[in-house]
Design an enzyme around this catalytic site. Sequence first.
Site, PDB file in Angstrom:
ATOM      1  N   PRO A  72       5.022   4.504   3.106  1.00  0.00           N
ATOM      2  CA  PRO A  72       5.792   3.637   2.192  1.00  0.00           C
ATOM      3  C   PRO A  72       5.910   4.284   0.815  1.00  0.00           C
ATOM      4  CG  PRO A  72       3.543   2.805   2.473  1.00  0.00           C
ATOM      5  CD  PRO A  72       3.708   3.949   3.438  1.00  0.00           C
ATOM      6  N   MET A  73       7.103   4.235   0.238  1.00  0.00           N
ATOM      7  CA  MET A  73       7.299   4.750  -1.121  1.00  0.00           C
ATOM      8  C   MET A  73       8.234   3.806  -1.866  1.00  0.00           C
ATOM      9  SD  MET A  73       7.499   8.857  -0.561  1.00  0.00           S
ATOM     10  CE  MET A  73       8.367   8.760   0.995  1.00  0.00           C
ATOM     11  N   ALA A  74       7.677   3.168  -2.893  1.00  0.00           N
ATOM     12  CA  ALA A  74       8.427   2.162  -3.647  1.00  0.00           C
ATOM     13  C   ALA A  74       9.736   2.738  -4.150  1.00  0.00           C
ATOM     14  CB  ALA A  74       7.580   1.665  -4.811  1.00  0.00           C
TER      15      ALA A  74
ATOM     16  N   GLN B 215       4.469  -4.238   3.648  1.00  0.00           N
ATOM     17  CA  GLN B 215       3.329  -4.057   2.746  1.00  0.00           C
ATOM     18  C   GLN B 215       3.358  -5.021   1.575  1.00  0.00           C
ATOM     19  OE1 GLN B 215       2.723  -0.699  -0.068  1.00  0.00           O
ATOM     20  NE2 GLN B 215       1.078  -0.132   1.329  1.00  0.00           N
TER      21      GLN B 215
ATOM     22  N   CYS C 187      -2.054   1.722  -4.901  1.00  0.00           N
ATOM     23  CA  CYS C 187      -1.091   1.989  -5.972  1.00  0.00           C
ATOM     24  C   CYS C 187      -1.840   2.277  -7.280  1.00  0.00           C
ATOM     25  CB  CYS C 187      -0.136   0.809  -6.146  1.00  0.00           C
ATOM     26  SG  CYS C 187       1.087   1.134  -7.431  1.00  0.00           S
TER      27      CYS C 187
ATOM     28  N   LYS D 230      -4.096   0.030   3.178  1.00  0.00           N
ATOM     29  CA  LYS D 230      -3.872   1.438   2.807  1.00  0.00           C
ATOM     30  C   LYS D 230      -4.671   1.699   1.541  1.00  0.00           C
ATOM     31  CE  LYS D 230      -0.202   4.862   2.169  1.00  0.00           C
ATOM     32  NZ  LYS D 230      -0.032   5.026   0.723  1.00  0.00           N
TER      33      LYS D 230
ATOM     34  N   GLY E 299       4.719  11.285   3.214  1.00  0.00           N
ATOM     35  CA  GLY E 299       5.412  10.639   2.092  1.00  0.00           C
ATOM     36  C   GLY E 299       6.412  11.575   1.439  1.00  0.00           C
ATOM     37  N   ARG E 300       5.979  12.250   0.380  1.00  0.00           N
ATOM     38  CA  ARG E 300       6.911  13.004  -0.457  1.00  0.00           C
ATOM     39  C   ARG E 300       7.685  14.076   0.309  1.00  0.00           C
ATOM     40  NH1 ARG E 300       2.417  14.303  -4.648  1.00  0.00           N
ATOM     41  NH2 ARG E 300       1.364  14.266  -2.630  1.00  0.00           N
TER      42      ARG E 300
HETATM   43  C1  LIG Z   1       7.548   7.521  -5.396  1.00  0.00           C
HETATM   44  C2  LIG Z   1       6.377   7.058  -4.605  1.00  0.00           C
HETATM   45  C3  LIG Z   1       6.228   5.704  -4.318  1.00  0.00           C
HETATM   46  C4  LIG Z   1       5.130   5.251  -3.575  1.00  0.00           C
HETATM   47  N1  LIG Z   1       5.042   3.912  -3.264  1.00  0.00           N
HETATM   48  C5  LIG Z   1       4.040   3.492  -2.452  1.00  0.00           C
HETATM   49  C6  LIG Z   1       3.999   2.138  -1.997  1.00  0.00           C
HETATM   50  O1  LIG Z   1       4.874   1.303  -2.291  1.00  0.00           O
HETATM   51  N2  LIG Z   1       2.953   1.772  -1.198  1.00  0.00           N
HETATM   52  C7  LIG Z   1       1.968   2.665  -0.830  1.00  0.00           C
HETATM   53  O2  LIG Z   1       1.042   2.290  -0.097  1.00  0.00           O
HETATM   54  N3  LIG Z   1       2.001   3.954  -1.232  1.00  0.00           N
HETATM   55  C8  LIG Z   1       3.008   4.385  -2.007  1.00  0.00           C
HETATM   56  N4  LIG Z   1       3.077   5.703  -2.364  1.00  0.00           N
HETATM   57  C9  LIG Z   1       2.063   6.641  -1.840  1.00  0.00           C
HETATM   58  C10 LIG Z   1       2.518   7.307  -0.528  1.00  0.00           C
HETATM   59  O3  LIG Z   1       2.649   6.343   0.495  1.00  0.00           O
HETATM   60  C11 LIG Z   1       1.497   8.365  -0.082  1.00  0.00           C
HETATM   61  O4  LIG Z   1       0.254   7.753   0.107  1.00  0.00           O
HETATM   62  C12 LIG Z   1       1.344   9.509  -1.098  1.00  0.00           C
HETATM   63  O5  LIG Z   1       2.593   9.928  -1.593  1.00  0.00           O
HETATM   64  C13 LIG Z   1       0.580  10.685  -0.487  1.00  0.00           C
HETATM   65  O6  LIG Z   1       1.243  11.174   0.644  1.00  0.00           O
HETATM   66  P1  LIG Z   1       2.179  12.516   0.567  1.00  0.00           P
HETATM   67  O7  LIG Z   1       1.302  13.651   0.067  1.00  0.00           O
HETATM   68  O8  LIG Z   1       2.623  12.727   1.990  1.00  0.00           O
HETATM   69  O9  LIG Z   1       3.283  12.225  -0.370  1.00  0.00           O
HETATM   70  C14 LIG Z   1       4.139   6.168  -3.127  1.00  0.00           C
HETATM   71  C15 LIG Z   1       4.292   7.535  -3.425  1.00  0.00           C
HETATM   72  C16 LIG Z   1       5.386   7.978  -4.142  1.00  0.00           C
HETATM   73  C17 LIG Z   1       5.515   9.451  -4.421  1.00  0.00           C
END
Ligand SMILES: Cc1cc2nc3c(=O)[nH]c(=O)nc-3n(C[C@H](O)[C@H](O)[C@H](O)COP(=O)(O)O)c2cc1C
Length: 325
Positions: free
Chosen positions: A19-21, A73, A103, A143, A228-229
């Site tokens: 999830p990414m807001a 979520q 978060c 999470k 995620g990213r």
């Molecule tokens: C722009 C952005 C928004 C995010 N929003 C959420 C969210 O709404 N809920 C959540 O549990 N994690 C959120 N995350 C965290 C990601 O789900 C993830 O845990 C984190 O980016 C690490 O994983 P990655 O290295 O694959 O990016 C967000 C991350 C980013 C970069």
Amino acid sequence: MHRESIREWLAASPVRLAPMASYTNVPFRQVAVQCGSGFTTNEEIDADALARDNARAVRNARTDVDLGVVAMQLLGCTEETMVPSALRLVEEGADIVDINMGCPVQKIVKRGKGAALMRDVPATARLLTSIRNAIPDTPLTIKIRSGWSEEHQNAVEVARMAQDVGVDAITVHPRTRSQQYTGRAPWDVIADVVAAVDIPVTGNGDVKSLHDARRMMEQTGCASVMIGRAALGRPWVFDPVYEALDDAGRFDYETDVVSRHLDLMESYFPRVEAVLQMKKHLMYYSRTWAGARLLRGELFDLKTTERVREVFSKRVRPIGEAAGR
Ligand SMILES: Cc1cc2nc3c(=O)[nH]c(=O)nc-3n(C[C@H](O)[C@H](O)[C@H](O)COP(=O)(O)O)c2cc1C
């Protein structure tokens, strides 16, 4: 619905979109699923906002587009809004309710939400118990991060507490709240949580390819992986078919995915927001395009979906290594 279904869904979804807001809205999740992501989680929904019927929260809670299994979520810290919101999500059609305990954003944690839930384990145990009791038949997941700060790392303690109060699965992003998104995500924290609990654990953090995902599963024993990213501007990260293509094949594949994503955004969002969303995602898509600098400059000022598409159509075929992959 049965709480045990979560094990089956996780087994069928070994690698999936995190999830990414403001990014993982319906159109992007549709594209990710079409590229091979397992079941997806919506962007966080603030329980206080949902309780007030805030338009954005209400829209994010909708499940009127078929995405298969859907995890929703929730972000919040009080029973007064978290319990009715969890119930509402289940009524709306959520198959899984996930609680955001990671978060790191200052304005969120200062209100006791997100990663702040990891600081007060007894209070969080009470909150999770109330939610558990309110939705006894729905898989409930959390999470988490590795902890609040370098000095306060308690992922294992939080995971054991969660298992004890009836949480069905846990995702671990092993950075502390203080780290935000910087530094390395130490995967050994995921392995520690896997060893400490019997419920399935999903690993997350710095996974950039299917190869990385397999490595994380082997190294930590986690049941599944979230990306995620690395999926922003690259939803094909989930597709082994894409991995096997040559440069020309990848260009055609990418063009097809981006076109479909633009269509989905245009049909899902009201006009003004569609433009905003298209620009935001094209900024990510264009990172590896030849001549991207010029395109990105143009994108910035666009006001209509037609103009956004025109700019996209100017994308040129990369010449070998010039694509920068
Ligand atoms: C722009 C952005 C928004 C995010 N929003 C959420 C969210 O709404 N809920 C959540 O549990 N994690 C959120 N995350 C965290 C990601 O789900 C993830 O845990 C984190 O980016 C690490 O994983 P990655 O290295 O694959 O990016 C967000 C991350 C980013 C970069």
